[in-house]
Design a protein around this motif. Structure first.
Motif, PDB file in Angstrom:
ATOM      1  N   ALA A 185       0.834  -1.205   0.000  1.00 32.06           N
ATOM      2  CA  ALA A 185       0.000   0.000   0.000  1.00 32.06           C
ATOM      3  C   ALA A 185       0.864   1.248   0.000  1.00 32.06           C
ATOM      4  O   ALA A 185       0.555   2.242  -0.667  1.00 32.06           O
ATOM      5  CB  ALA A 185      -0.932  -0.007   1.201  1.00 32.06           C
ATOM      6  N   ALA A 186       1.967   1.223   0.745  1.00 26.40           N
ATOM      7  CA  ALA A 186       2.875   2.374   0.763  1.00 26.40           C
ATOM      8  C   ALA A 186       3.504   2.582  -0.604  1.00 26.40           C
ATOM      9  O   ALA A 186       3.671   3.718  -1.065  1.00 26.40           O
ATOM     10  CB  ALA A 186       3.941   2.178   1.825  1.00 26.40           C
ATOM     11  N   GLY A 187       3.833   1.500  -1.284  1.00 26.62           N
ATOM     12  CA  GLY A 187       4.403   1.619  -2.626  1.00 26.62           C
ATOM     13  C   GLY A 187       3.408   2.177  -3.625  1.00 26.62           C
ATOM     14  O   GLY A 187       3.735   3.019  -4.467  1.00 26.62           O
ATOM     15  N   VAL A 188       2.155   1.721  -3.528  1.00 22.83           N
ATOM     16  CA  VAL A 188       1.117   2.234  -4.434  1.00 22.83           C
ATOM     17  C   VAL A 188       0.875   3.714  -4.169  1.00 22.83           C
ATOM     18  O   VAL A 188       0.789   4.532  -5.083  1.00 22.83           O
ATOM     19  CB  VAL A 188      -0.184   1.415  -4.278  1.00 22.83           C
ATOM     20  N   ALA A 189       0.765   4.079  -2.885  1.00 24.23           N
ATOM     21  CA  ALA A 189       0.537   5.488  -2.536  1.00 24.23           C
ATOM     22  C   ALA A 189       1.713   6.353  -2.978  1.00 24.23           C
ATOM     23  O   ALA A 189       1.534   7.459  -3.512  1.00 24.23           O
ATOM     24  CB  ALA A 189       0.301   5.621  -1.036  1.00 24.23           C
ATOM     25  N   GLY A 190       2.933   5.866  -2.778  1.00 24.29           N
ATOM     26  CA  GLY A 190       4.111   6.611  -3.211  1.00 24.29           C
ATOM     27  C   GLY A 190       4.140   6.794  -4.728  1.00 24.29           C
ATOM     28  O   GLY A 190       4.508   7.856  -5.238  1.00 24.29           O
ATOM     29  N   GLY A 191       3.740   5.749  -5.455  1.00 22.60           N
ATOM     30  CA  GLY A 191       3.702   5.856  -6.916  1.00 22.60           C
ATOM     31  C   GLY A 191       2.669   6.851  -7.386  1.00 22.60           C
ATOM     32  O   GLY A 191       2.898   7.621  -8.330  1.00 22.60           O
ATOM     33  N   LEU A 192       1.503   6.843  -6.734  1.00 27.17           N
ATOM     34  CA  LEU A 192       0.468   7.811  -7.108  1.00 27.17           C
ATOM     35  C   LEU A 192       0.907   9.240  -6.814  1.00 27.17           C
ATOM     36  O   LEU A 192       0.708  10.149  -7.626  1.00 27.17           O
ATOM     37  CB  LEU A 192      -0.841   7.494  -6.385  1.00 27.17           C
ATOM     38  N   ILE A 193       1.503   9.457  -5.648  1.00 33.93           N
ATOM     39  CA  ILE A 193       1.962  10.804  -5.297  1.00 33.93           C
ATOM     40  C   ILE A 193       3.080  11.243  -6.234  1.00 33.93           C
ATOM     41  O   ILE A 193       3.104  12.378  -6.725  1.00 33.93           O
ATOM     42  CB  ILE A 193       2.411  10.846  -3.829  1.00 33.93           C
ATOM     43  N   GLY A 194       4.032  10.355  -6.495  1.00 30.35           N
ATOM     44  CA  GLY A 194       5.121  10.698  -7.413  1.00 30.35           C
ATOM     45  C   GLY A 194       4.603  10.999  -8.815  1.00 30.35           C
ATOM     46  O   GLY A 194       5.058  11.938  -9.468  1.00 30.35           O
ATOM     47  N   GLY A 195       3.636  10.213  -9.281  1.00 29.53           N
ATOM     48  CA  GLY A 195       3.054  10.470 -10.593  1.00 29.53           C
ATOM     49  C   GLY A 195       2.330  11.793 -10.645  1.00 29.53           C
ATOM     50  O   GLY A 195       2.385  12.516 -11.639  1.00 29.53           O
ATOM     51  N   ALA A 196       1.626  12.128  -9.558  1.00 33.27           N
ATOM     52  CA  ALA A 196       0.932  13.417  -9.510  1.00 33.27           C
ATOM     53  C   ALA A 196       1.921  14.573  -9.522  1.00 33.27           C
ATOM     54  O   ALA A 196       1.717  15.582 -10.216  1.00 33.27           O
ATOM     55  CB  ALA A 196       0.045  13.486  -8.277  1.00 33.27           C
ATOM     56  N   LEU A 197       3.009  14.449  -8.769  1.00 32.33           N
ATOM     57  CA  LEU A 197       4.021  15.508  -8.764  1.00 32.33           C
ATOM     58  C   LEU A 197       4.688  15.660 -10.128  1.00 32.33           C
ATOM     59  O   LEU A 197       4.876  16.770 -10.631  1.00 32.33           O
ATOM     60  CB  LEU A 197       5.079  15.222  -7.693  1.00 32.33           C
ATOM     61  N   LEU A 198       5.039  14.547 -10.732  1.00 27.43           N
ATOM     62  CA  LEU A 198       5.675  14.598 -12.044  1.00 27.43           C
ATOM     63  C   LEU A 198       4.718  15.135 -13.107  1.00 27.43           C
ATOM     64  O   LEU A 198       5.097  15.961 -13.940  1.00 27.43           O
ATOM     65  CB  LEU A 198       6.171  13.206 -12.443  1.00 27.43           C
ATOM     66  N   GLY A 199       3.461  14.696 -13.058  1.00 24.34           N
ATOM     67  CA  GLY A 199       2.469  15.196 -14.012  1.00 24.34           C
ATOM     68  C   GLY A 199       2.214  16.684 -13.845  1.00 24.34           C
ATOM     69  O   GLY A 199       2.051  17.427 -14.819  1.00 24.34           O
ATOM     70  N   GLY A 200       2.163  17.150 -12.597  1.00 28.05           N
ATOM     71  CA  GLY A 200       1.974  18.578 -12.347  1.00 28.05           C
ATOM     72  C   GLY A 200       3.151  19.399 -12.841  1.00 28.05           C
ATOM     73  O   GLY A 200       2.983  20.493 -13.372  1.00 28.05           O
ATOM     74  N   ALA A 201       4.360  18.880 -12.672  1.00 28.65           N
ATOM     75  CA  ALA A 201       5.535  19.600 -13.157  1.00 28.65           C
ATOM     76  C   ALA A 201       5.550  19.683 -14.674  1.00 28.65           C
ATOM     77  O   ALA A 201       5.891  20.716 -15.253  1.00 28.65           O
ATOM     78  CB  ALA A 201       6.804  18.908 -12.657  1.00 28.65           C
ATOM     79  N   ILE A 202       5.145  18.611 -15.327  1.00 27.73           N
ATOM     80  CA  ILE A 202       5.103  18.627 -16.799  1.00 27.73           C
ATOM     81  C   ILE A 202       4.021  19.567 -17.282  1.00 27.73           C
ATOM     82  O   ILE A 202       4.213  20.327 -18.241  1.00 27.73           O
ATOM     83  CB  ILE A 202       4.890  17.199 -17.335  1.00 27.73           C
ATOM     84  N   ALA A 203       2.856  19.560 -16.617  1.00 23.46           N
ATOM     85  CA  ALA A 203       1.757  20.423 -17.045  1.00 23.46           C
ATOM     86  C   ALA A 203       2.077  21.899 -16.823  1.00 23.46           C
ATOM     87  O   ALA A 203       1.625  22.754 -17.585  1.00 23.46           O
ATOM     88  CB  ALA A 203       0.485  20.045 -16.296  1.00 23.46           C
ATOM     89  N   ALA A 204       2.839  22.220 -15.785  1.00 27.59           N
ATOM     90  CA  ALA A 204       3.155  23.615 -15.487  1.00 27.59           C
ATOM     91  C   ALA A 204       4.342  24.132 -16.288  1.00 27.59           C
ATOM     92  O   ALA A 204       4.608  25.331 -16.282  1.00 27.59           O
ATOM     93  CB  ALA A 204       3.444  23.765 -13.998  1.00 27.59           C
TER      94      ALA A 204
END
Length: 94
Positions: A33-52
């Motif tokens: 669960a920690a790995g899944v949550a970390g992947g989701l958070i990392g993906g959100a951060l990376l996606g936000g950086a690309i979008a901005a």
């Protein structure tokens, strides 16, 4: 016949590697669960950086061209086919 044998050999190889390489699923105290949550958070951060980020190509500013004033007038003409005077709209620009 050669194609069938080679396809069956490839399928058997892939199936055998999947059966031997897959371990049993365990929760292990929430590490998955920690790995899944970390992947989701990392993906959100990376996606936000690309979008901005700034786009690679910036479109040029719009250019406004002043066009001459035009108007539509009715023009009369002789219709040879029908043998009558007709009118049609014609655009006249000054």
């Amino acid at each position: 016949m050669k194609k069938t044998v080679s396809v069956l050999l490839a399928v058997a190889t892939i199936a055998g590697s999947l059966v031997t390489a897959v371990p049993g699923a365990k929760a292990d105290g929430g590490r998955i669960a920690a790995g899944v949550a970390g992947g989701l958070i990392g993906g959100a951060l990376l996606g936000g950086a690309i979008a901005a980020s700034r786009p690679a190509y910036a479109a040029p500013a719009p250019v406004y061209v002043e066009e001459p004033e035009c108007r539509v007038v009715r023009e009369r003409f002789w219709d040879e086919y029908r043998g009558v005077w007709r009118s049609r709209p014609v655009q006249v620009c000054d």
